[in-house]
Design a protein around this motif. Sequence first.
Motif, PDB file in Angstrom:
ATOM      1  N   LYS A   1      59.735  47.020  30.699  1.00 51.94           N
ATOM      2  CA  LYS A   1      58.235  46.874  31.631  1.00 51.94           C
ATOM      3  C   LYS A   1      58.619  47.320  32.697  1.00 51.94           C
ATOM      4  O   LYS A   1      57.895  47.310  34.417  1.00 51.94           O
TER       5      LYS A   1
ATOM      6  N   SER B   1      58.318  32.172  27.286  1.00 53.32           N
ATOM      7  CA  SER B   1      59.243  32.459  27.391  1.00 53.32           C
ATOM      8  C   SER B   1      60.491  31.790  27.765  1.00 53.32           C
ATOM      9  O   SER B   1      61.446  31.685  28.113  1.00 53.32           O
TER      10      SER B   1
ATOM     11  N   GLY C   1      66.205  42.152  26.515  1.00 47.95           N
ATOM     12  CA  GLY C   1      64.746  41.381  26.687  1.00 47.95           C
ATOM     13  C   GLY C   1      65.491  40.638  27.088  1.00 47.95           C
ATOM     14  O   GLY C   1      65.995  39.693  27.835  1.00 47.95           O
TER      15      GLY C   1
HETATM   16  N1  PMP Z   1      58.547  36.210  31.534  1.00 45.28           N
HETATM   17  C1  PMP Z   1      57.735  36.835  31.569  1.00 45.28           C
HETATM   18  C2  PMP Z   1      57.003  36.811  32.519  1.00 45.28           C
HETATM   19  C3  PMP Z   1      56.917  37.936  31.056  1.00 45.28           C
HETATM   20  O1  PMP Z   1      55.490  38.538  31.559  1.00 45.28           O
HETATM   21  C4  PMP Z   1      57.220  37.939  29.764  1.00 45.28           C
HETATM   22  C5  PMP Z   1      56.884  39.425  28.731  1.00 45.28           C
HETATM   23  N2  PMP Z   1      55.714  39.424  28.672  1.00 45.28           N
HETATM   24  C6  PMP Z   1      58.617  37.842  29.589  1.00 45.28           C
HETATM   25  C7  PMP Z   1      59.002  36.753  30.487  1.00 45.28           C
HETATM   26  C8  PMP Z   1      58.529  37.789  28.104  1.00 45.28           C
HETATM   27  O2  PMP Z   1      59.033  39.711  27.513  1.00 45.28           O
HETATM   28  P1  PMP Z   1      60.084  39.984  26.149  1.00 45.28           P
HETATM   29  O3  PMP Z   1      58.578  39.962  26.240  1.00 45.28           O
HETATM   30  O4  PMP Z   1      60.020  41.673  26.875  1.00 45.28           O
HETATM   31  O5  PMP Z   1      61.229  39.796  25.994  1.00 45.28           O
END
Ligand code: PMP
Length: 400
Positions: free
Chosen positions: A220, A119, A87
């Motif tokens: 997403k 993240s 992800g």
């Molecule tokens: N960056 C953004 C802008 C996000 O909205 C998200 C998920 N909310 C993430 C990174 C991380 O994505 P994931 O949890 O699918 O790894």
Amino acid sequence: MNREDFPILNQQVYNKPLIYFDNAATTQKPMMVIDALSDYYRTINSNIHRGVHSLSQQATEEFEIARKAVQQFIHAAHDHEIIFTRGATESINLVAASFGRTYIQEGDEIIISEMEHHSNIVPWQFLCEDRGAKLQVIPFDEKGELCIDQLEALITPRTRIIAVTHVSNSLGTINPIKEIIDIAHAHHVPVMVDGAQAVAHGAVDVQALDCDFYCFSGHKMYAPMGIGVMYGKERWLKEMKPYQGGGEMISTVTFEKTTYNELPFKFEAGTPAVGDVIGLRKAIEYMQQTGIQNIADYEQELLQYGTQELLRIDGLRIIGQAAHKAAVISFLVGNIHPYDMGVLLDHQGVAVRTGHHCTQPIMDHYHIPGTVRASFALYNTKEEIDFFVQAVQKATQMLQ
Ligand code: PMP
């Protein structure tokens, strides 16, 4: 739009029709994707790349077709620039760790922005701690737009990379990433774009953007959970050290020395999520059949309608009023705590997200504990927005 393709939407919550407005957290999956997953496990499930037997060859072929579909979806120059991950989070961690191990030295600088998801903050903090590097932050203004005029001053001869989100998951802001990339490249600084909130809502062309890395999650954008993509320009990926060690990423292993596999396998250690990759391909097909521009236009219509209708509510304020926004509306009503609002909306069948949305620095900027966030996808409707606005009104009356 094709709401009937999403079986999960056809259910009741607390005896009310489900209204699913938590699409920025994850989207629902169309039958095409659900069928692809179950077909994979019913017919060709096997480990890929190493097998001589028929099932393994079929699974490998499907896996590599999916890589080409992703390449085409974001218009990458080569399919070996597409690395499958779990992800966006893993993709960003991969870039920070591998780019960091290869290029970052003590005293170097990394630029992110004030509106990043955790993240896209924490992996860079790990790197700074390990290497003795320094994090710099592009601020945003009251409307929720990045202060791009301050970027030039933040770039120094020690700046090694800029990591910035394409679309903010809390504010909805669509950032001018092409402009950021052009400024960065004028100073020979590469740019990593967090595209987690962008890929489902409009066309992305990594060559036109000229970004160096582009990270996103499948879940997403109507694909299964547990699959994501890290796009990187060949010139960086060739030089960068691997992220994880294990099977598939090696060429030869002895106890004295290991040599690495070619791209993209150098960055894909271990058994990948083959069924989910095939599901991702189906999700791309689904979006392309629906029309990516149609999706973008329709969601903009929902955004405008939702904003206009919500603003009729006394005491409601929208957090994030950028001129260019994706279909995300974060709001607060008076002094009502977002969590209380979220619970009362749930009791009326409406799924929204409440809290800091993994963007605590944004909440600190506005001195708020969190927001209520409604985020739309292609299957949502204006009728749902009407019901939602009434539900917010009802909850407000009960909580004030
Ligand atoms: N960056 C953004 C802008 C996000 O909205 C998200 C998920 N909310 C993430 C990174 C991380 O994505 P994931 O949890 O699918 O790894």
